[in-house]
Design an enzyme around this catalytic site. Structure first.
Site, PDB file in Angstrom:
ATOM      1  N   GLY A   1       0.783  -1.233   0.000  1.00 32.57           N
ATOM      2  CA  GLY A   1       0.000   0.000   0.000  1.00 32.57           C
ATOM      3  C   GLY A   1       0.811   1.277   0.000  1.00 32.57           C
ATOM      4  O   GLY A   1       0.432   2.255   0.638  1.00 32.57           O
TER       5      GLY A   1
ATOM      6  N   ASN B   1       1.262   3.248  -2.633  1.00 30.93           N
ATOM      7  CA  ASN B   1       0.448   4.242  -3.361  1.00 30.93           C
ATOM      8  C   ASN B   1      -0.725   4.719  -2.504  1.00 30.93           C
ATOM      9  O   ASN B   1      -1.108   5.885  -2.555  1.00 30.93           O
ATOM     10  CB  ASN B   1      -0.073   3.658  -4.684  1.00 30.93           C
ATOM     11  CG  ASN B   1       0.965   3.762  -5.778  1.00 30.93           C
ATOM     12  OD1 ASN B   1       1.236   4.853  -6.278  1.00 30.93           O
ATOM     13  ND2 ASN B   1       1.577   2.638  -6.120  1.00 30.93           N
TER      14      ASN B   1
ATOM     15  N   MET C   1      -4.849  -6.858  -6.473  1.00 34.69           N
ATOM     16  CA  MET C   1      -4.410  -7.931  -7.383  1.00 34.69           C
ATOM     17  C   MET C   1      -5.533  -8.877  -7.770  1.00 34.69           C
ATOM     18  O   MET C   1      -5.307 -10.067  -7.912  1.00 34.69           O
ATOM     19  CB  MET C   1      -3.269  -8.721  -6.722  1.00 34.69           C
ATOM     20  CG  MET C   1      -2.054  -7.884  -6.368  1.00 34.69           C
ATOM     21  SD  MET C   1      -1.398  -6.993  -7.789  1.00 34.69           S
ATOM     22  CE  MET C   1      -0.630  -8.359  -8.649  1.00 34.69           C
ATOM     23  N   ARG C   2      -6.721  -8.382  -7.926  1.00 36.75           N
ATOM     24  CA  ARG C   2      -7.813  -9.296  -8.255  1.00 36.75           C
ATOM     25  C   ARG C   2      -8.607  -8.734  -9.435  1.00 36.75           C
ATOM     26  O   ARG C   2      -8.811  -7.518  -9.515  1.00 36.75           O
ATOM     27  CB  ARG C   2      -8.736  -9.418  -7.042  1.00 36.75           C
ATOM     28  CG  ARG C   2      -9.429 -10.730  -6.960  1.00 36.75           C
ATOM     29  CD  ARG C   2      -9.970 -10.923  -5.592  1.00 36.75           C
ATOM     30  NE  ARG C   2      -8.982 -11.471  -4.661  1.00 36.75           N
ATOM     31  CZ  ARG C   2      -8.792 -12.782  -4.479  1.00 36.75           C
ATOM     32  NH1 ARG C   2      -9.483 -13.666  -5.148  1.00 36.75           N
ATOM     33  NH2 ARG C   2      -7.894 -13.198  -3.606  1.00 36.75           N
ATOM     34  N   ILE C   3      -9.005  -9.612 -10.320  1.00 35.29           N
ATOM     35  CA  ILE C   3      -9.828  -9.179 -11.456  1.00 35.29           C
ATOM     36  C   ILE C   3     -11.224  -8.872 -10.921  1.00 35.29           C
ATOM     37  O   ILE C   3     -11.804  -9.664 -10.180  1.00 35.29           O
ATOM     38  CB  ILE C   3      -9.906 -10.290 -12.537  1.00 35.29           C
ATOM     39  CG1 ILE C   3      -8.503 -10.650 -13.025  1.00 35.29           C
ATOM     40  CG2 ILE C   3     -10.820  -9.873 -13.678  1.00 35.29           C
ATOM     41  CD1 ILE C   3      -7.847  -9.635 -13.923  1.00 35.29           C
TER      42      ILE C   3
ATOM     43  N   ASN D   1      -7.182   3.257 -11.542  1.00 41.42           N
ATOM     44  CA  ASN D   1      -6.078   2.368 -11.171  1.00 41.42           C
ATOM     45  C   ASN D   1      -4.764   3.039 -11.552  1.00 41.42           C
ATOM     46  O   ASN D   1      -4.734   3.926 -12.411  1.00 41.42           O
ATOM     47  CB  ASN D   1      -6.224   1.047 -11.933  1.00 41.42           C
ATOM     48  CG  ASN D   1      -5.132   0.050 -11.562  1.00 41.42           C
ATOM     49  OD1 ASN D   1      -4.729  -0.050 -10.407  1.00 41.42           O
ATOM     50  ND2 ASN D   1      -4.628  -0.686 -12.551  1.00 41.42           N
TER      51      ASN D   1
ATOM     52  N   HIS E   1      -0.913   1.993 -12.974  1.00 40.02           N
ATOM     53  CA  HIS E   1      -0.206   0.882 -13.607  1.00 40.02           C
ATOM     54  C   HIS E   1       1.232   1.322 -13.888  1.00 40.02           C
ATOM     55  O   HIS E   1       1.456   2.426 -14.384  1.00 40.02           O
ATOM     56  CB  HIS E   1      -0.915   0.514 -14.921  1.00 40.02           C
ATOM     57  CG  HIS E   1      -0.308  -0.685 -15.587  1.00 40.02           C
ATOM     58  ND1 HIS E   1      -0.575  -1.961 -15.163  1.00 40.02           N
ATOM     59  CD2 HIS E   1       0.560  -0.789 -16.623  1.00 40.02           C
ATOM     60  CE1 HIS E   1       0.111  -2.809 -15.923  1.00 40.02           C
ATOM     61  NE2 HIS E   1       0.806  -2.127 -16.805  1.00 40.02           N
TER      62      HIS E   1
ATOM     63  N   GLU F   1       5.135   7.090  -9.393  1.00 34.41           N
ATOM     64  CA  GLU F   1       3.723   6.733  -9.135  1.00 34.41           C
ATOM     65  C   GLU F   1       3.163   7.542  -7.966  1.00 34.41           C
ATOM     66  O   GLU F   1       2.035   8.034  -8.006  1.00 34.41           O
ATOM     67  CB  GLU F   1       3.604   5.236  -8.797  1.00 34.41           C
ATOM     68  CG  GLU F   1       3.850   4.317  -9.960  1.00 34.41           C
ATOM     69  CD  GLU F   1       3.699   2.851  -9.563  1.00 34.41           C
ATOM     70  OE1 GLU F   1       2.772   2.529  -8.798  1.00 34.41           O
ATOM     71  OE2 GLU F   1       4.515   2.026 -10.007  1.00 34.41           O
TER      72      GLU F   1
HETATM   73  C1  GRF Z   1       2.415  -0.478  -7.990  1.00 32.72           C
HETATM   74  O1  GRF Z   1       3.556  -0.640  -8.742  1.00 32.72           O
HETATM   75  C2  GRF Z   1       1.236  -0.194  -8.869  1.00 32.72           C
HETATM   76  O2  GRF Z   1       1.571   0.491 -10.034  1.00 32.72           O
HETATM   77  C3  GRF Z   1       0.766  -1.575  -9.243  1.00 32.72           C
HETATM   78  O3  GRF Z   1       0.957  -2.333  -8.072  1.00 32.72           O
HETATM   79  C4  GRF Z   1       2.003  -1.768  -7.301  1.00 32.72           C
HETATM   80  C5  GRF Z   1       1.441  -1.535  -5.920  1.00 32.72           C
HETATM   81  O4  GRF Z   1       2.407  -1.115  -5.020  1.00 32.72           O
HETATM   82  N1  GRF Z   1      -0.609  -1.533  -9.703  1.00 32.72           N
HETATM   83  P1  GRF Z   1       1.971  -0.485  -3.630  1.00 32.72           P
HETATM   84  O5  GRF Z   1       1.186  -1.571  -2.882  1.00 32.72           O
HETATM   85  O6  GRF Z   1       1.153   0.718  -3.886  1.00 32.72           O
HETATM   86  O7  GRF Z   1       3.246  -0.166  -2.931  1.00 32.72           O
END
Ligand code: GRF
Length: 318
Positions: A15, A17, A93-95, A110, A112, A177
């Protein structure tokens, strides 16, 4: 002070981000607050961090096996209970099932770790290095049923250095990010409160109906049906006029009874505009984070029908 949009963050892991979104929300001028953090893994370390930061956390049990429908139904209820306007995925991480996405269309974003449309899915940094690219980056996009393919809301470039490994690159992209995500979420929520952006959306819907054209009414953008020499307004923008707080659009309704019913049923959405109310114009507030634009299209169409010349209605109208 205008109320801030309520953002839910959905995570599966550390987490970072999520943390960036939370810390950015502490600025006085940030247009959102993080009203909820949740995810599909009740043990995710990011949940402990959110809790320590005083953000409401809901730990749902991990979805059993392949059937995710119950999990997402429970999650929908949690989002409703927390009055969430926007869902931000951050390493979730889930669809997500299509019916859930349809409910949140335009309100789920989201991040990416690549410059989409390059390198969708997992393993982006390896793919970037294997392709010998010198520039990569990160993308914030709307989430749609097609993986990593929704509208791009913002991107940032990151240089690939000679000798970079996937891990080194991931680390640098992550820094980018953390800057990008809060900025783009703020911008995206901000446009939902921007008069010109809202006017553009109403205009697209209004002009999609037959025999319509743009004209101002007492300086406000408006749309008429008919010929330029004989036409009537069916929609007029409202920009915090006459002491009203909101930005919205005025449309015709069938009469004072319908207006009263609409306002009674949803006083946050509908209002009786000063001066226009007595002639059956009802106001619809549009500077809210979760506007149902299909509903607005229906109201515009009804207004069009109420004022369109008979020959257009007889010709089949819309
Ligand atoms: C990040 O690289 C994001 O771009 C991808 O999953 C990762 C999540 O990292 N979708 P965090 O849990 O936010 O540290």
């Amino acid at each position: 002070m205008r109320e801030r949009s309520r953002v839910a963050i959905l995570i599966s892991g550390r987490g970072s981000n999520m943390a960036a979104l939370i810390y950015a929300s502490r600025a006085d001028d940030c247009p959102y607050e993080v009203a909820l953090v949740s995810g599909d893994n009740p043990e995710a370390p990011g949940l402990d961090l959110a809790e320590a930061e005083g953000v409401p956390v809901v730990r749902l049990p991990a979805p059993p096996g392949k059937d995710k429908s119950q999990f997402f139904a429970a999650f929908q209820k949690v989002l409703e209970d927390h009055c969430i306007d926007l869902v931000a995925l951050a390493g979730f991480m889930r669809i997500i099932p299509d019916d859930f996405l349809a409910r949140w269309e335009g309100r789920i974003v989201n991040i990416h770790p690549s410059l989409l449309p390059r390198h969708k899915g997992l393993g982006t940094h390896d793919a970037c290095l294997a392709a010998g690219e010198t520039v990569t980056g990160a993308t914030v996009h709307l989430v749609t049923p097609d993986l990593d393919s929704g509208e791009i809301l913002g991107q940032v470039e990151v240089a690939v250095l000679p000798g970079d490994t996937a891990e080194a690159l991931a680390e640098r992209v992550l820094i980018a990010e953390h800057q990008l995500y809060p900025r783009i979420v703020s911008q995206y929520l901000g446009r939902a409160r921007d008069f010109d952006w809202i006017t553009g959306r109403v205009g697209e819907l209004a002009l999609a109906m037959p025999a319509t054209h743009f004209q101002t009414s007492h300086g406000s953008p408006g749309w008429k049906v008919g010929t330029p020499s004989s036409s009537k307004f069916f929609a007029i923008m409202w920009n915090r006029h006459h002491g009203e707080e909101s930005i919205g659009v005025l449309v015709k309704c069938s009469g004072q009874d319908e207006m009263a019913q609409l306002i009674d049923a949803d006083p946050e959405m509908y209002f009786r505009p000063a001066y226009y109310g007595p002639s059956d114009w009802v106001g619809i507030t549009l500077d809210r984070p979760s506007v149902d634009w299909d509903h607005i299209a229906d109201r515009l169409a009804q207004s069009w029908e109420l004022v369109a010349p008979r020959r257009l209605l007889e010709a089949g109208g819309r």
